[in-house]
Design a protein around this motif. Structure first.
Motif, PDB file in Angstrom:
ATOM      1  N   ASN A 162      -9.092 -30.698  18.511  1.00 21.68           N
ATOM      2  CA  ASN A 162      -7.745 -31.087  18.104  1.00 21.68           C
ATOM      3  C   ASN A 162      -7.628 -31.134  16.586  1.00 21.68           C
ATOM      4  OD1 ASN A 162      -6.987 -31.325  20.762  1.00 21.68           O
ATOM      5  ND2 ASN A 162      -7.060 -33.557  20.821  1.00 21.68           N
ATOM      6  N   ARG A 163      -8.636 -31.668  15.938  1.00 21.02           N
ATOM      7  CA  ARG A 163      -8.607 -31.716  14.470  1.00 21.02           C
ATOM      8  C   ARG A 163      -8.623 -30.310  13.875  1.00 21.02           C
ATOM      9  NH1 ARG A 163     -11.764 -36.578  11.486  1.00 21.02           N
ATOM     10  NH2 ARG A 163     -10.715 -38.313  12.512  1.00 21.02           N
ATOM     11  N   MET A 164      -9.401 -29.425  14.465  1.00 23.78           N
ATOM     12  CA  MET A 164      -9.479 -28.065  13.941  1.00 23.78           C
ATOM     13  C   MET A 164      -8.114 -27.375  13.965  1.00 23.78           C
ATOM     14  SD  MET A 164      -9.795 -24.614  14.936  1.00 23.78           S
ATOM     15  CE  MET A 164     -10.252 -24.721  16.654  1.00 23.78           C
ATOM     16  N   ARG A 165      -7.257 -27.748  14.909  1.00 21.60           N
ATOM     17  CA  ARG A 165      -5.930 -27.150  15.003  1.00 21.60           C
ATOM     18  C   ARG A 165      -4.883 -27.898  14.184  1.00 21.60           C
ATOM     19  NH1 ARG A 165      -5.821 -25.931  21.511  1.00 21.60           N
ATOM     20  NH2 ARG A 165      -6.398 -23.726  21.392  1.00 21.60           N
ATOM     21  N   HIS A 166      -5.223 -29.053  13.653  1.00 24.74           N
ATOM     22  CA  HIS A 166      -4.243 -29.877  12.940  1.00 24.74           C
ATOM     23  C   HIS A 166      -4.247 -29.533  11.452  1.00 24.74           C
ATOM     24  CE1 HIS A 166      -2.069 -33.486  11.625  1.00 24.74           C
ATOM     25  NE2 HIS A 166      -1.650 -33.550  12.875  1.00 24.74           N
ATOM     26  N   PRO A 167      -3.083 -29.585  10.790  1.00 24.20           N
ATOM     27  CA  PRO A 167      -3.031 -29.212   9.369  1.00 24.20           C
ATOM     28  C   PRO A 167      -3.779 -30.156   8.444  1.00 24.20           C
ATOM     29  CG  PRO A 167      -0.911 -30.083  10.117  1.00 24.20           C
ATOM     30  CD  PRO A 167      -1.750 -29.878  11.337  1.00 24.20           C
ATOM     31  N   ALA A 168      -4.174 -31.331   8.894  1.00 22.19           N
ATOM     32  CA  ALA A 168      -4.861 -32.279   8.018  1.00 22.19           C
ATOM     33  C   ALA A 168      -6.355 -32.022   7.910  1.00 22.19           C
ATOM     34  CB  ALA A 168      -4.628 -33.708   8.521  1.00 22.19           C
ATOM     35  N   PHE A 169      -6.898 -31.066   8.686  1.00 26.70           N
ATOM     36  CA  PHE A 169      -8.347 -30.902   8.748  1.00 26.70           C
ATOM     37  C   PHE A 169      -8.722 -29.436   8.593  1.00 26.70           C
ATOM     38  CE2 PHE A 169      -7.143 -34.579  11.328  1.00 26.70           C
ATOM     39  CZ  PHE A 169      -7.919 -35.577  10.745  1.00 26.70           C
ATOM     40  N   PRO A 170     -10.017 -29.160   8.357  1.00 25.99           N
ATOM     41  CA  PRO A 170     -10.466 -27.760   8.205  1.00 25.99           C
ATOM     42  C   PRO A 170     -10.225 -26.946   9.465  1.00 25.99           C
ATOM     43  CG  PRO A 170     -12.125 -29.282   7.351  1.00 25.99           C
ATOM     44  CD  PRO A 170     -11.098 -30.121   8.066  1.00 25.99           C
ATOM     45  N   PRO A 223      -7.327 -33.749  29.426  1.00 26.15           N
ATOM     46  CA  PRO A 223      -5.954 -34.257  29.277  1.00 26.15           C
ATOM     47  C   PRO A 223      -5.899 -35.762  29.093  1.00 26.15           C
ATOM     48  CG  PRO A 223      -6.407 -33.685  31.568  1.00 26.15           C
ATOM     49  CD  PRO A 223      -7.592 -33.229  30.771  1.00 26.15           C
ATOM     50  N   GLU A 224      -6.977 -36.479  29.423  1.00 25.15           N
ATOM     51  CA  GLU A 224      -6.951 -37.937  29.299  1.00 25.15           C
ATOM     52  C   GLU A 224      -6.746 -38.407  27.863  1.00 25.15           C
ATOM     53  OE1 GLU A 224      -9.081 -36.993  33.063  1.00 25.15           O
ATOM     54  OE2 GLU A 224      -9.035 -36.221  31.020  1.00 25.15           O
ATOM     55  N   VAL A 225      -7.176 -37.608  26.865  1.00 20.35           N
ATOM     56  CA  VAL A 225      -7.024 -38.013  25.465  1.00 20.35           C
ATOM     57  C   VAL A 225      -5.931 -37.234  24.758  1.00 20.35           C
ATOM     58  CG1 VAL A 225      -9.408 -38.795  25.304  1.00 20.35           C
ATOM     59  CG2 VAL A 225      -8.855 -36.436  24.723  1.00 20.35           C
ATOM     60  N   GLY A 226      -5.337 -36.253  25.409  1.00 18.65           N
ATOM     61  CA  GLY A 226      -4.187 -35.562  24.858  1.00 18.65           C
ATOM     62  C   GLY A 226      -4.420 -35.002  23.473  1.00 18.65           C
ATOM     63  N   MET A 227      -3.570 -35.397  22.522  1.00 25.34           N
ATOM     64  CA  MET A 227      -3.623 -34.918  21.148  1.00 25.34           C
ATOM     65  C   MET A 227      -4.389 -35.875  20.236  1.00 25.34           C
ATOM     66  SD  MET A 227      -1.999 -32.094  21.293  1.00 25.34           S
ATOM     67  CE  MET A 227      -1.032 -31.295  22.573  1.00 25.34           C
ATOM     68  N   ALA A 228      -5.369 -36.566  20.771  1.00 21.62           N
ATOM     69  CA  ALA A 228      -6.115 -37.549  19.977  1.00 21.62           C
ATOM     70  C   ALA A 228      -6.848 -36.863  18.831  1.00 21.62           C
ATOM     71  CB  ALA A 228      -7.102 -38.296  20.863  1.00 21.62           C
ATOM     72  N   THR A 229      -6.776 -37.460  17.657  1.00 25.05           N
ATOM     73  CA  THR A 229      -7.501 -36.983  16.482  1.00 25.05           C
ATOM     74  C   THR A 229      -8.419 -38.059  15.904  1.00 25.05           C
ATOM     75  OG1 THR A 229      -5.525 -37.568  15.183  1.00 25.05           O
ATOM     76  CG2 THR A 229      -5.802 -35.251  15.784  1.00 25.05           C
ATOM     77  N   TRP A 258      -1.850 -39.353  15.980  1.00 22.48           N
ATOM     78  CA  TRP A 258      -0.924 -39.645  14.905  1.00 22.48           C
ATOM     79  C   TRP A 258       0.400 -40.173  15.483  1.00 22.48           C
ATOM     80  CZ3 TRP A 258      -2.985 -39.422  10.199  1.00 22.48           C
ATOM     81  CH2 TRP A 258      -3.963 -38.485   9.908  1.00 22.48           C
ATOM     82  N   THR A 259       1.141 -40.874  14.660  1.00 18.80           N
ATOM     83  CA  THR A 259       2.500 -41.269  15.027  1.00 18.80           C
ATOM     84  C   THR A 259       3.466 -40.157  14.644  1.00 18.80           C
ATOM     85  OG1 THR A 259       2.807 -42.348  12.895  1.00 18.80           O
ATOM     86  CG2 THR A 259       1.986 -43.703  14.705  1.00 18.80           C
ATOM     87  N   GLY A 260       4.610 -40.166  15.268  1.00 24.61           N
ATOM     88  CA  GLY A 260       5.651 -39.213  14.899  1.00 24.61           C
ATOM     89  C   GLY A 260       5.296 -37.777  15.254  1.00 24.61           C
ATOM     90  N   ALA A 261       5.849 -36.851  14.467  1.00 20.53           N
ATOM     91  CA  ALA A 261       5.700 -35.428  14.756  1.00 20.53           C
ATOM     92  C   ALA A 261       4.264 -34.955  14.605  1.00 20.53           C
ATOM     93  CB  ALA A 261       6.618 -34.612  13.843  1.00 20.53           C
ATOM     94  N   TRP A 262       3.472 -35.624  13.762  1.00 18.81           N
ATOM     95  CA  TRP A 262       2.094 -35.182  13.553  1.00 18.81           C
ATOM     96  C   TRP A 262       1.219 -35.447  14.780  1.00 18.81           C
ATOM     97  CZ3 TRP A 262      -1.088 -35.153   8.527  1.00 18.81           C
ATOM     98  CH2 TRP A 262      -0.530 -34.226   7.642  1.00 18.81           C
ATOM     99  N   GLY A 263       1.683 -36.217  15.721  1.00 12.23           N
ATOM    100  CA  GLY A 263       0.922 -36.459  16.933  1.00 12.23           C
ATOM    101  C   GLY A 263       1.440 -35.712  18.138  1.00 12.23           C
ATOM    102  N   LEU A 264       2.400 -34.822  17.935  1.00 12.80           N
ATOM    103  CA  LEU A 264       2.997 -34.058  19.032  1.00 12.80           C
ATOM    104  C   LEU A 264       2.448 -32.632  19.044  1.00 12.80           C
ATOM    105  CD1 LEU A 264       6.696 -35.290  18.760  1.00 12.80           C
ATOM    106  CD2 LEU A 264       4.851 -36.164  20.220  1.00 12.80           C
ATOM    107  N   PRO A 265       2.570 -31.925  20.163  1.00 13.42           N
ATOM    108  CA  PRO A 265       1.988 -30.584  20.260  1.00 13.42           C
ATOM    109  C   PRO A 265       2.461 -29.608  19.200  1.00 13.42           C
ATOM    110  CG  PRO A 265       2.587 -31.385  22.437  1.00 13.42           C
ATOM    111  CD  PRO A 265       3.119 -32.387  21.460  1.00 13.42           C
ATOM    112  N   GLY A 266       3.671 -29.799  18.667  1.00 15.97           N
ATOM    113  CA  GLY A 266       4.164 -28.874  17.660  1.00 15.97           C
ATOM    114  C   GLY A 266       3.357 -28.860  16.388  1.00 15.97           C
ATOM    115  N   ALA A 267       2.583 -29.916  16.111  1.00 12.56           N
ATOM    116  CA  ALA A 267       1.781 -29.959  14.894  1.00 12.56           C
ATOM    117  C   ALA A 267       0.441 -29.266  15.054  1.00 12.56           C
ATOM    118  CB  ALA A 267       1.560 -31.409  14.464  1.00 12.56           C
TER     119      ALA A 267
END
Length: 375
Positions: A162-170, A223-229, A258-267
């Motif tokens: 999940n972190r690898m796909r998120h803009p906040a991480f490598p 799926p139990e942890v969803g978009m957990a980072t 994350w809260t807000g949009a950064w914790g949703l699949p679109g991020a």
């Protein structure tokens, strides 16, 4: 006379009340009345719940303790309120393990639906990069969750992806796992900077973690942890925990997003960078992969062939032995020499085929040499 006039000509106020009563009765017995009442009740419930949620969130943000972040370790591209959640994940409250468990239990889990991540499959055409990613993810699972169950280990792997796909991480698996490894504090995964890797892993534990890592790199989703980072053990109380959405606890790990949009699949739209870095700290545990040369690519240009020179072989006749009439011994000796040469050039006869494998051989079988000549 006056009473009759009052009865036939009611007062203006009485007429208005009569009309209101009549309209109310019509509305009360109308077929639309239940629908109108239900819509009004739903609107009041939504407004009340939204107001309470906003007030609760504002109170949590006001109660959060601001953290000071050093300017030399600030990652680029992050909003100010999110800096401390990536730079100092190990910044925890100085309380005992029992107090930390009590504090974690006091934070409620989110009642919002947990949305599962998309499957991630490591590209199979780069074997060396796959091996590096597998080693890094195995190390994260082993040193972070060696004592966890199968689901707990898989959840840790899901956080890395999940972190690898998120803009906040490598954008590589090794980059995510070993982010901040050069610092004594502030590394994203504590085992990369607290000396835990000096401990030699057990063979069984490493194999178990490697199986979980391989499954994650080949499309398994938890799926139990969803978009957990983010996650932490239940015996510590990080300052950032109350500022994220608490999703679920698996074994001893508590997972957040994350809260807000950064914790949703679109991020989570980032893609793998393609080339995994080589981690020096992982050299003792890394899998050695010999990279093969790149295959030939058809560029569409015809390859010119050069004709080989024509070699004409003239058949040689069998040497004739001169017959000497004077001495028959010379001719007999020459013929014997030719037969000996032909017998030496002929291949050895095949071994005898037994019709019954239980019948032993009458002659000793030929033995093959297994001695390698020294260089």
């Amino acid at each position: 006379m006056s009473s009759d006039v009052a009865a036939t000509n009611p007062a203006p106020g009485g007429a208005l009340w009569h009309r209101v009563t009549k309209v109310s009765g019509q509305v009360a017995f109308s077929l639309w009345s239940p629908l109108v009442v239900a819509l009004a009740a739903c609107l009041m419930i939504v407004l009340g719940a939204g107001t309470a949620l906003v007030q609760t969130r504002l109170a949590e943000m006001a109660a959060a303790t601001p953290r000071q972040v050093s300017a030399d370790v600030v990652p680029s591209g992050l909003p100010g309120p999110l800096l401390d959640l990536t730079v100092a994940p190990d910044d925890v409250r100085p309380i005992s393990m029992d107090a930390a468990r009590a504090w974690n239990a006091s934070l409620p889990f989110s009642d919002l639906p947990i949305q599962a991540a998309r499957p991630f499959i490591m590209p199979p055409d780069r074997i060396a990069d796959y091996a590096r990613a597998l080693d890094c993810l195995t190390a994260a699972i082993y040193y972070e969750a060696a004592s966890e169950g199968a689901l707990g280990q898989a959840a840790v792997a899901q956080v890395v992806l999940n972190r690898m796909r998120h803009p906040a991480f490598p954008k590589t698996v090794c980059g995510v796992v070993f982010q901040g490894q050069e610092r004594t504090t502030g590394c994203q995964f504590s085992f990369t900077c607290d000396g835990a890797m000096a401990r030699q892993p057990s063979a069984a534990g490493w194999a178990r973690a490697r199986a979980a890592a391989a499954s994650a790199l080949n499309g398994r989703v938890i799926p139990e942890v969803g978009m957990a980072t983010h996650y932490h053990t239940d015996w510590v109380a990080p300052y950032w925990a109350e500022r994220l959405v608490k999703l679920r606890q698996i074994d001893t790990h508590i997972f957040y997003r994350w809260t807000g949009a950064w914790g949703l699949p679109g991020a989570f739209t980032g893609s793998h960078a393609g080339t995994e870095p080589t981690i020096e700290k992982l050299a003792a545990l890394a899998t050695y992969i010999e990279e093969l040369p790149a295959p030939l690519v058809d560029t569409g240009v015809a390859i010119q062939t050069v004709a080989a020179p024509v070699i004409t072989l003239t058949p040689m006749s069998r040497p004739q032995v001169e017959t000497q009439t004077e001495s028959g011994a010379v001719a007999e000796e020459a013929a014997s020499a030719v037969e000996t040469a032909e017998a030496a050039a002929a291949p050895p006869p095949p071994p005898a085929v037994l019709s019954n494998p239980l019948v032993p051989l009458t002659t000793a079988p030929q033995r093959r040499s297994r001695i390698a000549a020294p260089r």
